[in-house]
Each structure stands twice: as structure tokens, then as C-alpha cells.
Design an enzyme around this catalytic site. Structure first.
Site, PDB file in Angstrom:
ATOM      1  N   HIS A  66      59.702  -7.849   1.022  1.00 46.01           N
ATOM      2  CA  HIS A  66      58.779  -7.806   2.159  1.00 46.01           C
ATOM      3  C   HIS A  66      57.503  -7.029   1.864  1.00 46.01           C
ATOM      4  CE1 HIS A  66      62.203  -9.485   4.188  1.00 46.01           C
ATOM      5  NE2 HIS A  66      62.910  -8.388   3.993  1.00 46.01           N
ATOM      6  N   GLU A 111      64.515 -10.263  15.037  1.00 51.55           N
ATOM      7  CA  GLU A 111      63.799 -11.533  15.121  1.00 51.55           C
ATOM      8  C   GLU A 111      64.546 -12.609  14.353  1.00 51.55           C
ATOM      9  OE1 GLU A 111      59.099 -10.313  15.594  1.00 51.55           O
ATOM     10  OE2 GLU A 111      59.856 -10.854  13.615  1.00 51.55           O
ATOM     11  N   ARG A 151      44.122  -1.232  10.806  1.00 53.48           N
ATOM     12  CA  ARG A 151      43.451  -0.513   9.724  1.00 53.48           C
ATOM     13  C   ARG A 151      42.890  -1.521   8.743  1.00 53.48           C
ATOM     14  NH1 ARG A 151      47.144  -1.890   5.961  1.00 53.48           N
ATOM     15  NH2 ARG A 151      49.358  -1.785   6.507  1.00 53.48           N
ATOM     16  N   LYS A 199      56.115  -2.471  17.119  1.00 54.78           N
ATOM     17  CA  LYS A 199      56.373  -3.913  17.053  1.00 54.78           C
ATOM     18  C   LYS A 199      56.991  -4.445  18.342  1.00 54.78           C
ATOM     19  CE  LYS A 199      56.813  -4.374  12.018  1.00 54.78           C
ATOM     20  NZ  LYS A 199      56.511  -2.994  11.637  1.00 54.78           N
TER      21      LYS A 199
END
Length: 677
Positions: free
Chosen positions: A241, A206, A298, A122
Site C-alpha cells: 500500500h 472497506e 498536503r 478517514k
């Protein structure tokens, strides 16, 4: 490293469950030989039964089976596989695995190694997307991973913020932090979970975008330089999440916004020379601004929603691309028709804080019909083990309109029967029936805003359900007795004396005991009494696992099962209005002391690995203190003290695999009394 492509005949599917079955269906339709791999826990699993051939990888733990690169490669060599499809999860986004496939001369059905490495990190991917001009969320994605740096950078970003594992996905290694005081603990937990799940504890920070929509773009690229997108999916309904409901198209999408997000996703894929199926995920705020979140290199769990509205088979496109074929369409050929909504059926208990569940699959009877698609990986007689992800099946409803798709999905869930292992089926129906979802207003805050503790509290059994349970048991046992009888004249079938007897039933549900009395008035007509309430029930039809009952004039069609039980035929499982009941008639039975625990105990809420023990005998603790961490089904669950007291005994060391309800530790209250934790 160049991407290896070429024709192949034998495809090894390096996965399990519904995705392995899904890939095999398309592969076999294309004339390929589908090869399954399995662990000792999956010897009789549906994907093994479905395959043309299969190979035992090793013991149940993933590190010794599905996550072992050496064993998967050995399986490919020994079965003659020429290509490997990784599905999703496990090794699907493992760059080392893709590189090993290439070095072994195997075709990896997925992107090139460089794209997996870059987009699987990330921090790196965000830096790359910023350079490529793709909108990104403000945050920190630097190399310095010291706690001091992360704490300092968090202060610059502000709160609330997200702590995320740089590697992996699926909500693991991710924590929402509302206040500064909670940051250090969140970093520690996220890093630990990330190291255990992905082998890397690197984190990014973030700024938390409040109440956004989670919208992802499906991209596809071939080895001839063609890159296109196949529209979007809205995955905003999430819990911890992890996605719960996905749909295509997004309810608030406009053509200009789709074009802008689609172009950003295509640019992201082009920038990393992507090949195959991939998904670029964005957060979309209420002003129509979107921000890059991550790219999944994927096939996604929710790909059926895109397949339905585009009419494309994404697995077929994957396999053809892996063979070197160009994409058979241009961007202008992509049209979205109708609407599709997918629900993830999990083995988890919504009324116990969604703890993962394990146990037998006593009956799995999925619904069928127009506008319904179900991708599953379980079968009646199987077992849900603690070793793997708790997702059992994907139930998809589709139609010309969103309303039609939603109604069909609700109907499909209501009519699907799953007995034995606990599932979230009723919760999914509740989600789909909330006004915010019906009207297309769901954001990532949907579940928190729409479900209170009361909504997620276990509810007592209704009088009607208890009455139906009694009739089902009465009819089952009566018919079984008739089958076991010899020489019973038909004239005496269902005969009773002039004074009908009331048969008692007793069901214990939560803290309540429901007493039911059944009186048979004629062959199929019963009077049922519960407290001061009476019902008249007619058993119109009683077939194998399905009964039609008339309850006070209202017809009820019920799917049921009588599982083998130590208490004999006293247990009944049935599906009523989408609710699953599993009741045992305890009238005349000795109460079992099995599973009973004394006061002052801390027990394991599920099967799992005791990853950490944070206390020792003699420690003084306060309510809310962290006692340890239990890892199960890829997630880490904190054990927290519910009382003040002193740790009297700790029965297991960290690193030990423990069973559900195992006694972990004993806590004495300060006054010498004990309480249950």
C-alpha cells in the site's frame, strides 16, 4: 478559525530529506530566507547545508525532534520565522500543529485546521463525501470501535476487505483481509500500528476493490474562493500500500473521465473550504467507475510529475497562496503536455522481503541529462539512520510521450550510482521493464502479479561482474602502489618478467565462492580466468570513480568506489547495467567471525524498536507462531517462528531499541537440536 495569510520573508521548513531541499530551492529562488530544523542525527544533512540558517530540534527519535510541536514552534520563534512549510509526513497533516501555528501568529503553509481535521480522519471524511455526493466504496466508518462491532460489520461487507487506520496514511495501519479467520489479527495489528504512527487506533472497514487503478487528482485552492484541479497521477504500482511508481497523466485516462474525476475532486475541496495544495485519491475500476479513497491535505511525494506536465511550480503556488495571493490561472488555463514518470528510490533490500536498510552513503552520484529530474536528500559521506522514512530520492523521467519518459527514467536509474546503503534501484528498473507496465496495464495488483519469489531472490554474481571487480581492484591497488613509490623510473612502470604471474581473487557471494585469476599481458591488457571461462579485458580509462573497460570487445563504462575498509583496499563497489555490486576480495584474508550467530537464534532483521515480545522462556511454539513485533522506519514487522520448538531464552524486553542482527531470543528444537530462525 479563519486561515491566516500575509506576506512573509522568513520561512521555516519543518521537515528533512529531499522534501526539505525541494521546498528550500523554490523559497530561495523567490527571495525568501529558508530556515532548516534538524535532529542530532541530521547535523550534516544536505537540507541543513542548503538552508540560510538552521536550528537543532533535539535527539534523533522523531518524538523528540521532528514530531515535537513545542520544539518546532520554539525554533520558529527563536529564528524569526514568520511562516512554516511542513513538507509531507511528520506534522504536515497534524491539525493540532496547524492550530498552534495560527495561535502563535505564524502562517501555516497548508489548508485550514478544519479541513485537516476532517479529511485526516478517514471515517469522518468518508461520511462527509457521501453527503457531498462523491462516489465512495461500501464499508463501515462508524464511531463504535469495539472488536465485536468491527467483526459484525465486516461480515455484512464481505471479503476480501480492507482494514484501515482512520488517521494517517502511507500504508501504515492498513491490512488486506482475504478470509474471516484472519480478521481479528488484522484488526489488532492495524490498530497497534495506527496508535504508534498517528496516536489514534480508530479503524474503518472497506470492501476491497480488486485490481483497481489508484488515480489521484491534484487540486489547488486560494483564499479568494477559486478551486481548480491540475489533472491526475496514476499511482497504481504499489507495494504494501505504499506507492513505488507514479506517472502523469494516467495511461487510460480519457477527457470525459478526467473531467468527471476532476469535478468530483474540486467538489470535495469546496465542501471543506480547502486552501492550498491537496490531493483527492480515487480507486478506478476496469469499467471506468471511480470511488473516493481519501484526501491528502498536503503536498504529495509525487508532485514533480504534475509540475512537469503542467509547467507549474506547486511549491511556489503554495507559498504565494499562503501570502494571500489569488491563483494566477483558471481551470481553462490548465494544459497537460507530455508525460512524466517518477520512481521512489528507497533504502531497502528487495531480496530480503524489502526490509528497510541503514548504513553509510559511500557514494551518491545521480544521473543528469535531458528529460531527467532528481529530487534527493542524501550526499556522499552521509548516513541513512533507522529513525526516519527510508526514501532517499525521487528519480523522474519525462518526455513528449510515455515511452520516451519511461526510457529516460530507466536510463537515469541505470546511470545513478548509490554505494554503501542497500537500495531498491534494480527493482525499480525491473518494474519499468515489465510488459504490463510498458503497455500501461498496471493496476494495484501489478507487483503481486509480476514478481515471483524467484524474481525477488538474490542472484549470484555473474562471471563478467566478478572479472570487472578483479580488474578494478587490480588497477586501483597498482596505481596506489605507484603513487606511494619514490624514484620509480617510467621505464619500469607496469614492467614484469618474461612469465607473467596470475593474481588470484576470491569473492564470496551468497553460498558461492567465485575464484578469479588475473594475468596482465601488457600495460592495460588482461586475461581473466573464472573456472573454465576466459575473458580478455582492456582498461582503456581509469579515472576518479569511473573506468572504461573493453570486455571481449564490448565497451563497459563503470562507476566505482573503493571504500575505507578494515581489510584494506580489498573491497570494491561498482555500478554495472544498473546493478550495484559490493564485493570484497577475501583471498589471503582471515575470515571474520563478527556477526556470526549460533543455531537456534532469532535475530533482529534491522535496527528498530522491539515493540512487542509475544513469548517468554519455556513457551512451546509452532512454526508460524508470532514471536514479537519490531518497528522500524514507521513500519511494523512481525517476527515469526520458522521451526517448532521451545523458547530457551529471551534477551530483550519490549520497548527496547535493538540493533540489526542483535540476538533477540534462542529457540530449541523439540529433539534438543537447534535450528536458525
Amino acid at each position: 478559525m479563519s486561515k491566516k495569510t500575509g506576506p512573509f520573508k522568513n520561512l521555516l521548513v519543518a521537515n528533512r530529506g529531499e522534501i526539505a531541499c525541494r521546498v528550500m530551492r523554490t523559497a530561495q529562488r523567490m527571495g525568501l530566507q529558508a530556515i532548516a530544523v534538524y535532529s542530532e542525527a541530521d547535523r550534516d544533512a544536505p537540507h541543513v547545508q542548503m538552508a540560510d540558517s538552521s536550528y537543532l530540534l533535539g535527539p534523533a527519535p522523531v518524538a523528540e525532534s521532528y514530531l515535537s510541536i513545542d520544539r518546532v514552534i520554539q525554533a520558529a520563534r527563536e529564528t524569526g520565522a514568520e511562516a512554516i512549510h511542513p513538507g509531507y509526513g511528520f506534522l504536515s497533516e497534524n491539525a493540532a500543529f496547524a492550530r498552534r501555528c495560527e495561535s502563535e501568529g505564524l502562517i501555516f503553509v497548508g489548508p485550514n485546521v478544519e479541513a485537516i481535521e476532517l479529511m485526516g480522519d478517514k471515517a469522518q471524511s468518508k461520511r462527509r463525501m457521501i453527503e457531498a455526493g462523491v462516489p465512495c466504496i461500501p464499508g463501515y466508518q462508524g464511531d463504535d470501535q469495539s472488536d465485536e462491532t468491527l467483526l459484525a460489520e465486516a461480515a455484512k461487507i464481505g471479503f476480501p476487505l480492507m482494514v484501515k487506520a482512520s488517521a494517517g496514511g502511507g500504508g501504515r495501519g492498513m491490512r488486506l483481509v482475504q478470509e474471516k479467520k484472519d480478521l481479528a489479527s488484522a484488526i489488532k495489528l492495524a490498530r497497534s500500528e495506527a496508535e504508534n504512527a498517528f496516536g489514534s487506533g480508530e479503524l474503518i472497514l472497506e470492501l476491497a476493490v480488486t485490481q483497481p487503478r489508484h488515480v489521484e487528482i491534484q487540486v489547488f485552492a486560494d483564499t479568494h474562493g477559486h478551486v481548480l484541479h491540475l489533472g491526475e497521477r496514476d499511482c497504481s504500482v504499489q507495494r504494501r500500500h505504499q506507492k513505488v511508481i507514479e506517472e502523469a497523466p494516467c495511461p487510460v485516462m480519457t477527457s470525459p473521465l478526467r473531467d468527471a474525476m476532476g469535478q468530483a475532486a474540486v467538489s470535495a475541496a469546496r465542501d471543506v473550504d480547502y486552501v492550498g495544495a491537496g490531493t483527492v485519491e480515487f480507486l478506478l475500476d476496469e469499467n471506468g467507475e471511480f470511488f473516493f479513497l481519501e484526501m491528502n491535505t498536503r503536498l504529495q511525494v509525487e508532485h514533480p510529475a504534475t509540475e512537469i506536465v503542467t509547467g507549474l511550480d506547486l511549491v511556489e503556488l503554495q507559498l504565494n497562496t499562503a501570502m494571500g495571493a489569488p491563483l494566477p490561472l483558471q481551470q481553462s488555463d490548465v494544459e497537460l503536455t507530455g508525460h512524466a514518470i517518477e520512481a521512489r528510490l528507497y533504502a531497502e533490500d528487495p531480496y530480503q522481503d524489502f526490509l528497510p536498510a541503514t548504513g553509510p552513503v559511500d557514494l551518491w552520484q545521480p544521473a543528469s541529462g535531458n528529460g531527467i529530474r532528481i529530487d534527493d536528500g542524501i550526499a556522499t559521506g552521509g548516513e541513512v539512520s533507522p529513525y526516519y522514512d527510508p526514501m532517499l530520492a525521487k528519480v523522474i523521467g519525462y518526455g513528449q510521450t510515455r515511452s520516451e519518459a519511461r526510457q529516460r527514467l530507466v536510463s537515469a536509474l541505470e546511470r545513478s550510482a548509490l554505494f554503501g546503503v542497500v537500495s531498491n534501484k534494480r527493482f525499480l528498473m525491473d518494474v519499468l521493464e515489465r510488459p504490463d507496465f510498458i503497455e500501461g496495464r498496471a493496476t494495484t495488483a501489478f507487483i503481486a502479479e509480476n514478481f515471483s519469489e524467484t524474481d525477488l531472490a538474490a542472484k549470484p554474481v555473474s562471471a563478467e561482474a566478478a572479472a570487472i571487480a578483479s580488474i578494478l581492484l587490480f588497477e586501483h591497488n597498482r596505481r596506489k602502489s605507484v603513487r606511494c613509490s619514490t624514484g620509480l623510473p617510467d621505464a619500469l612502470l607496469n614492467w614484469f618478467g618474461s612469465t607473467p604471474l596470475a593474481t588470484p581473487f576470491r569473492f564470496s557471494v551468497l553460498d558461492d565462492v567465485v575464484e578469479v585469476f588475473v594475468t596482465q599481458r601488457s600495460n592495460a591488457l588482461y586475461d581473466v580466468t573464472i573456472d573454465d571461462q576466459s575473458m580478455e579485458i582492456t582498461c582503456r580509462r581509469f579515472a576518479d570513480r569511473q573506468a572504461t573497460l573493453i570486455v571481449d570487445g564490448y565497451q563497459r563504462v563503470v562507476t566505482f568506489n573503493v571504500p575505507v575498509s578494515v581489510s584494506g583496499d580489498a573491497r570494491i563497489q561498482f555500478n554495472l547495467d544498473g546493478e550495484t555490486y559490493d564485493l570484497t576480495n577475501t583471498h589471503g584474508l582471515m575470515a571474520s567471525a563478527l556477526g556470526a550467530v549460533g543455531e537456534g537464534t532469532v535475530v533482529a532483521p534491522m535496527h528498530g524498536l522491539l515493540l512487542e515480545v509475544a513469548v517468554k522462556a519455556g513457551d512451546v511454539i509452532a512454526k508460524g507462531d508470532r514471536l514479537g513485533v519490531l518497528e522500524a522506519m514507521k513500519m511494523q514487522h512481525e517476527l515469526v517462528a520458522e521451526i517448532d520448538g521451545v523458547v530457551a531464552e529471551v534477551h530483550f524486553q519490549q520497548g527496547t531499541q535493538v540493533a540489526a542482527d542483535a540476538l533477540l531470543m534462542q529457540i530449541d528444537a523439540p529433539d534438543g537440536a537447534k535450528d536458525e530462525v
